[in-house]
Design an enzyme around this catalytic site. Structure first.
Site, PDB file in Angstrom:
ATOM      1  N   GLY A  53       0.452  -1.532   0.258  1.00  0.00           N
ATOM      2  CA  GLY A  53       0.223   0.278   0.554  1.00  0.00           C
ATOM      3  C   GLY A  53       0.734   1.507   0.451  1.00  0.00           C
ATOM      4  O   GLY A  53       1.864   1.064  -0.896  1.00  0.00           O
ATOM      5  N   GLU A  54       1.144   1.801   0.699  1.00  0.00           N
ATOM      6  CA  GLU A  54       1.616   3.629   1.383  1.00  0.00           C
ATOM      7  C   GLU A  54       1.857   3.599   2.153  1.00  0.00           C
ATOM      8  O   GLU A  54       1.357   3.464   3.543  1.00  0.00           O
ATOM      9  CB  GLU A  54       0.567   4.743   0.388  1.00  0.00           C
ATOM     10  CG  GLU A  54       1.266   5.488   0.554  1.00  0.00           C
ATOM     11  CD  GLU A  54       2.905   6.194   0.304  1.00  0.00           C
ATOM     12  OE1 GLU A  54       2.891   5.359  -1.201  1.00  0.00           O
ATOM     13  OE2 GLU A  54       3.630   5.945   0.822  1.00  0.00           O
ATOM     14  N   SER A  55       3.389   2.917   3.108  1.00  0.00           N
ATOM     15  CA  SER A  55       3.989   3.141   3.911  1.00  0.00           C
ATOM     16  C   SER A  55       3.488   3.911   4.861  1.00  0.00           C
ATOM     17  O   SER A  55       3.116   4.272   6.020  1.00  0.00           O
ATOM     18  CB  SER A  55       4.831   2.664   4.171  1.00  0.00           C
ATOM     19  OG  SER A  55       5.703   3.671   3.537  1.00  0.00           O
ATOM     20  N   CYS A  85       6.752  -5.236   0.897  1.00  0.00           N
ATOM     21  CA  CYS A  85       6.249  -3.706  -0.144  1.00  0.00           C
ATOM     22  C   CYS A  85       5.948  -2.472   1.708  1.00  0.00           C
ATOM     23  O   CYS A  85       7.094  -2.594   1.839  1.00  0.00           O
ATOM     24  CB  CYS A  85       5.375  -3.880  -1.169  1.00  0.00           C
ATOM     25  SG  CYS A  85       5.873  -2.591  -2.522  1.00  0.00           S
ATOM     26  N   ARG A 114      12.976   3.380   0.230  1.00  0.00           N
ATOM     27  CA  ARG A 114      11.539   3.424  -0.928  1.00  0.00           C
ATOM     28  C   ARG A 114      11.724   4.036  -2.157  1.00  0.00           C
ATOM     29  O   ARG A 114      12.688   4.504  -2.552  1.00  0.00           O
ATOM     30  CB  ARG A 114      10.289   4.961  -0.160  1.00  0.00           C
ATOM     31  CG  ARG A 114      10.062   4.104   1.603  1.00  0.00           C
ATOM     32  CD  ARG A 114       9.511   5.899   1.726  1.00  0.00           C
ATOM     33  NE  ARG A 114       8.102   5.963   1.132  1.00  0.00           N
ATOM     34  CZ  ARG A 114       7.560   6.578   0.938  1.00  0.00           C
ATOM     35  NH1 ARG A 114       8.418   7.832   1.279  1.00  0.00           N
ATOM     36  NH2 ARG A 114       6.576   6.768   0.608  1.00  0.00           N
ATOM     37  N   ILE A 142       5.664  -3.078  -7.594  1.00  0.00           N
ATOM     38  CA  ILE A 142       5.390  -2.022  -7.694  1.00  0.00           C
ATOM     39  C   ILE A 142       5.587  -0.709  -6.660  1.00  0.00           C
ATOM     40  O   ILE A 142       5.411  -0.755  -5.227  1.00  0.00           O
ATOM     41  CB  ILE A 142       3.952  -2.269  -7.139  1.00  0.00           C
ATOM     42  CG1 ILE A 142       3.040  -3.082  -7.751  1.00  0.00           C
ATOM     43  CG2 ILE A 142       2.919  -0.999  -7.680  1.00  0.00           C
ATOM     44  CD1 ILE A 142       1.651  -3.410  -7.876  1.00  0.00           C
ATOM     45  N   HIS A 201       5.024  -8.568  -4.015  1.00  0.00           N
ATOM     46  CA  HIS A 201       3.388  -9.089  -3.296  1.00  0.00           C
ATOM     47  C   HIS A 201       3.621 -10.115  -3.504  1.00  0.00           C
ATOM     48  O   HIS A 201       2.272 -10.158  -4.899  1.00  0.00           O
ATOM     49  CB  HIS A 201       2.666  -7.180  -4.064  1.00  0.00           C
ATOM     50  CG  HIS A 201       2.829  -6.401  -4.355  1.00  0.00           C
ATOM     51  ND1 HIS A 201       1.716  -5.616  -2.928  1.00  0.00           N
ATOM     52  CD2 HIS A 201       3.761  -5.010  -4.335  1.00  0.00           C
ATOM     53  CE1 HIS A 201       2.426  -4.387  -3.057  1.00  0.00           C
ATOM     54  NE2 HIS A 201       3.245  -4.120  -3.413  1.00  0.00           N
ATOM     55  N   GLU A 203       1.339 -11.791  -3.022  1.00  0.00           N
ATOM     56  CA  GLU A 203       0.025 -12.021  -2.995  1.00  0.00           C
ATOM     57  C   GLU A 203      -0.835 -12.019  -4.061  1.00  0.00           C
ATOM     58  O   GLU A 203      -2.178 -11.404  -4.011  1.00  0.00           O
ATOM     59  CB  GLU A 203      -0.475 -11.367  -1.185  1.00  0.00           C
ATOM     60  CG  GLU A 203      -0.871  -9.687  -1.358  1.00  0.00           C
ATOM     61  CD  GLU A 203       0.304  -8.562  -1.315  1.00  0.00           C
ATOM     62  OE1 GLU A 203       1.597  -9.353  -1.498  1.00  0.00           O
ATOM     63  OE2 GLU A 203       0.472  -7.473  -1.758  1.00  0.00           O
TER      64      GLU A 203
END
Ligand code: GLN
Length: 224
Positions: A53-55, A85, A114, A142, A201, A203
């Protein structure tokens, strides 16, 4: 294999990002799995996964949801965790190119950068030769971080050569415009004790071998 109460329960932090995909992957691999949003959801959970997602956003939401401190406490107590990620960034001990206010758990002794593969290469796939696998793992990256430093406790299970991921020869890494570092393979799958982290990822693919590695780690930790 079917999930039963004898299977460990894996909580997937579901504040933002690809949580449902992790739950599905753990269930396919034979475990029980639930989403976690508030601290009470941690009760009864044997291990956690932190999704992509976005850390920076996840760090913020972990604070506002009240989940950060109880999760930090469980991690300090040795609960196994799998970070993919953004989740890897959150579990790291040091974040490079992070926002000054972003927090991390320091559960694994690595420094991660990042968006390290550069803005031009938002996403790519690469076949990874992975420790213990007969066939490479087709990994989806991604806006991925990479690992720039590993502590002595950390085992590197897979690396990627950044240069081979750049489709455009003029593309450069965000932090390395001269491209001097690009030929060094960088760790993208690491393990230390009961913590597993990946830049990519797993998943998002139908291949559950990396989730299986984690479930084996959880099994070993529960048996202790
Ligand atoms: N770039 C994101 C971050 O810094 C991570 C991207 C991802 O999880 N796919 O958090």
């Amino acid at each position: 294999m079917t999930a039963s109460d004898s299977q460990p329960l894996i909580g997937v932090v579901a504040l933002q990002g690809a949580a449902a995909e992790h739950v599905a992957a753990f269930r396919r691999a034979g475990a029980r799995s639930v989403e976690i949003r508030v601290s009470a959801d941690l009760d009864g959970v044997d291990a956690v996964a932190l999704p992509g997602g976005e850390s920076t956003t996840m760090s913020h939401l972990l604070g506002t949801s009240g989940l950060f401190e109880p999760l930090a406490e469980r991690l300090a107590g040795g609960m196994p965790a799998f970070g993919t990620c953004a989740g890897m960034i959150l579990l790291a001990s040091e974040v490079l190119d992070g926002r000054p206010d972003q927090r991390c758990f320091g559960a694994i002794d690595i420094s991660v950068r990042r968006n390290a593969f550069g803005r031009q290469v938002a996403s790519f796939e690469a076949p990874l030769d992975t420790e213990g696998f007969d066939e490479p793992f087709e990994a989806v990256f991604i806006r991925a971080p990479w690992v720039e430093r590993t502590g002595s406790s950390v085992e590197v299970l897979a690396t990627v050569s950044p240069r081979s991921t750049l489709q455009d020869a003029s593309a450069t890494c965000a932090h390395d415009p001269d491209g001097l570092e690009q030929h060094h393979p960088v760790p993208v799958l690491c393990r230390s004790g009961s913590i597993l982290v990946s830049s990519f990822h797993p998943e998002l693919t139908a291949d559950d071998r990396i989730h299986q590695i984690f479930l084996d780690m959880v099994g070993a930790s529960v048996a202790r």
